[in-house]
Design a protein around this motif. Structure first.
Motif, PDB file in Angstrom:
ATOM      1  N   ALA A 156       0.781  -1.171  -0.012  1.00 13.38           N
ATOM      2  CA  ALA A 156      -0.080   0.001  -0.051  1.00 13.38           C
ATOM      3  C   ALA A 156       0.938   1.298   0.069  1.00 13.38           C
ATOM      4  O   ALA A 156       0.590   2.024  -0.696  1.00 13.38           O
ATOM      5  CB  ALA A 156      -1.099   0.046   1.306  1.00 13.38           C
ATOM      6  N   TRP A 205      -3.595   9.596   4.590  1.00 15.15           N
ATOM      7  CA  TRP A 205      -4.760   8.750   4.192  1.00 15.15           C
ATOM      8  C   TRP A 205      -4.436   7.185   4.567  1.00 15.15           C
ATOM      9  O   TRP A 205      -5.310   6.631   5.078  1.00 15.15           O
ATOM     10  CB  TRP A 205      -4.891   8.772   2.687  1.00 15.15           C
ATOM     11  N   LEU A 206      -3.120   6.861   4.380  1.00 14.26           N
ATOM     12  CA  LEU A 206      -2.860   5.414   4.843  1.00 14.26           C
ATOM     13  C   LEU A 206      -2.946   5.208   6.198  1.00 14.26           C
ATOM     14  O   LEU A 206      -3.499   4.088   6.811  1.00 14.26           O
ATOM     15  CB  LEU A 206      -1.473   5.286   4.431  1.00 14.26           C
ATOM     16  N   GLY A 208      -5.272   7.068   8.187  1.00 19.08           N
ATOM     17  CA  GLY A 208      -6.391   6.810   8.581  1.00 19.08           C
ATOM     18  C   GLY A 208      -7.064   5.586   7.973  1.00 19.08           C
ATOM     19  O   GLY A 208      -8.035   5.133   8.799  1.00 19.08           O
ATOM     20  N   ARG A 209      -6.846   5.033   6.898  1.00 18.84           N
ATOM     21  CA  ARG A 209      -7.285   3.709   6.686  1.00 18.84           C
ATOM     22  C   ARG A 209      -6.872   2.454   7.409  1.00 18.84           C
ATOM     23  O   ARG A 209      -7.493   1.719   7.731  1.00 18.84           O
ATOM     24  CB  ARG A 209      -6.467   3.581   5.009  1.00 18.84           C
ATOM     25  N   GLN A 210      -5.543   2.718   7.994  1.00 20.53           N
ATOM     26  CA  GLN A 210      -5.084   1.468   8.913  1.00 20.53           C
ATOM     27  C   GLN A 210      -5.585   1.626  10.103  1.00 20.53           C
ATOM     28  O   GLN A 210      -6.231   0.649  10.715  1.00 20.53           O
ATOM     29  CB  GLN A 210      -3.376   1.876   9.202  1.00 20.53           C
ATOM     30  N   LEU A 212      -8.806   2.668  10.683  1.00 19.97           N
ATOM     31  CA  LEU A 212     -10.404   1.922  10.125  1.00 19.97           C
ATOM     32  C   LEU A 212     -10.415   0.622  10.464  1.00 19.97           C
ATOM     33  O   LEU A 212     -11.056  -0.190  10.577  1.00 19.97           O
ATOM     34  CB  LEU A 212     -10.962   2.804   9.123  1.00 19.97           C
ATOM     35  N   THR A 213      -9.112   0.109   9.968  1.00 20.60           N
ATOM     36  CA  THR A 213      -9.098  -1.446   9.776  1.00 20.60           C
ATOM     37  C   THR A 213      -8.479  -2.284  10.939  1.00 20.60           C
ATOM     38  O   THR A 213      -8.576  -3.552  11.091  1.00 20.60           O
ATOM     39  CB  THR A 213      -8.274  -1.711   8.331  1.00 20.60           C
TER      40      THR A 213
END
Length: 214
Positions: A156, A205-206, A208-210, A212-213
């Motif tokens: 990613a 963004w990465l 924030g994505r991490q 969330l997951t």
């Protein structure tokens, strides 16, 4: 770090040797083709030829900026820039994926597991900056992409950083071809200044994505 630097230099040498042998001839051949020459020789497939040349830049001494400016002349800054950015992105992706899939045993043999682990930590922490900032430089894009694959840089992060470098690079030189090549410093400045800004945004963004997951 000494062995990691040595591996980097070995990869750089493998990239430089074809430039020394065929670089001038290929550059002269491509620069001799103006927009009319591209159209007459390649017809409706000129965009595909340009894309393949940019991908082949991974292993052949292709003057990528000359190809990108030709795409800008032929297709304008938007379409030409899209093709140029895609070609740069695919070249980096190919180097990364091939080295990640097949190159780790050779890297482990050259470096040893301990130094390879150091390289993995280095690219996990700073690899995004290396990838994003290297696209406009000669030789370094191919070497950095391969090093990222050899050290198993997270996918990613690699692809996000690659996009941050490839998009400004492709669009800047396509726009340069469209408006004229009298001021190349403008394209170089854009392809140098925009990638770090985009990578800062991509990192947020990465994260924030991490979050969330996780």
């Amino acid at each position: 770090m000494v062995k990691i630097t040595g591996l980097f230099l070995v990869l750089a040498l493998l990239v430089v040797i074809p430039f020394l042998i065929w670089g001038d001839a290929l550059e002269s051949a491509l620069l001799a083709l103006d927009a009319g020459g591209w159209k007459s020789r390649f017809g409706v497939w000129a965009w595909a030829v340009g894309l393949l040349l940019l991908i082949a830049d991974l292993v052949l001494p292709i003057p990528a900026t000359a190809v990108m400016t030709a795409l800008g002349i032929l297709y304008g800054p938007l379409i030409g820039g899209s093709i140029a950015a895609l070609g740069s992105f695919l070249a980096g992706s190919l180097g990364y994926l091939v080295c990640r899939r097949f190159g780790r045993p050779a890297a482990a043999w050259f470096l040893g597991e301990q130094d390879l682990c150091r390289g993995e930590r280095l690219f996990a922490q700073f690899g995004g900056w290396f990838v994003a900032l290297s696209r406009w430089l000669p030789v370094f894009p191919e070497v950095v992409a391969c090093m990222a694959g050899l050290t198993s840089m997270p996918k990613a992060s690699f692809f996000a950083a690659l996009a941050c470098g490839s998009i400004p690079f492709g669009f800047a030189f396509a726009a340069l071809g469209h408006v004229g090549v009298d001021q190349p410093l403008i394209a170089i400045s854009i392809s140098l200044l925009f990638p770090p800004l985009l990578w800062l945004a991509a990192q947020a963004w990465l994260r924030g994505r991490q979050a969330l997951t996780s």
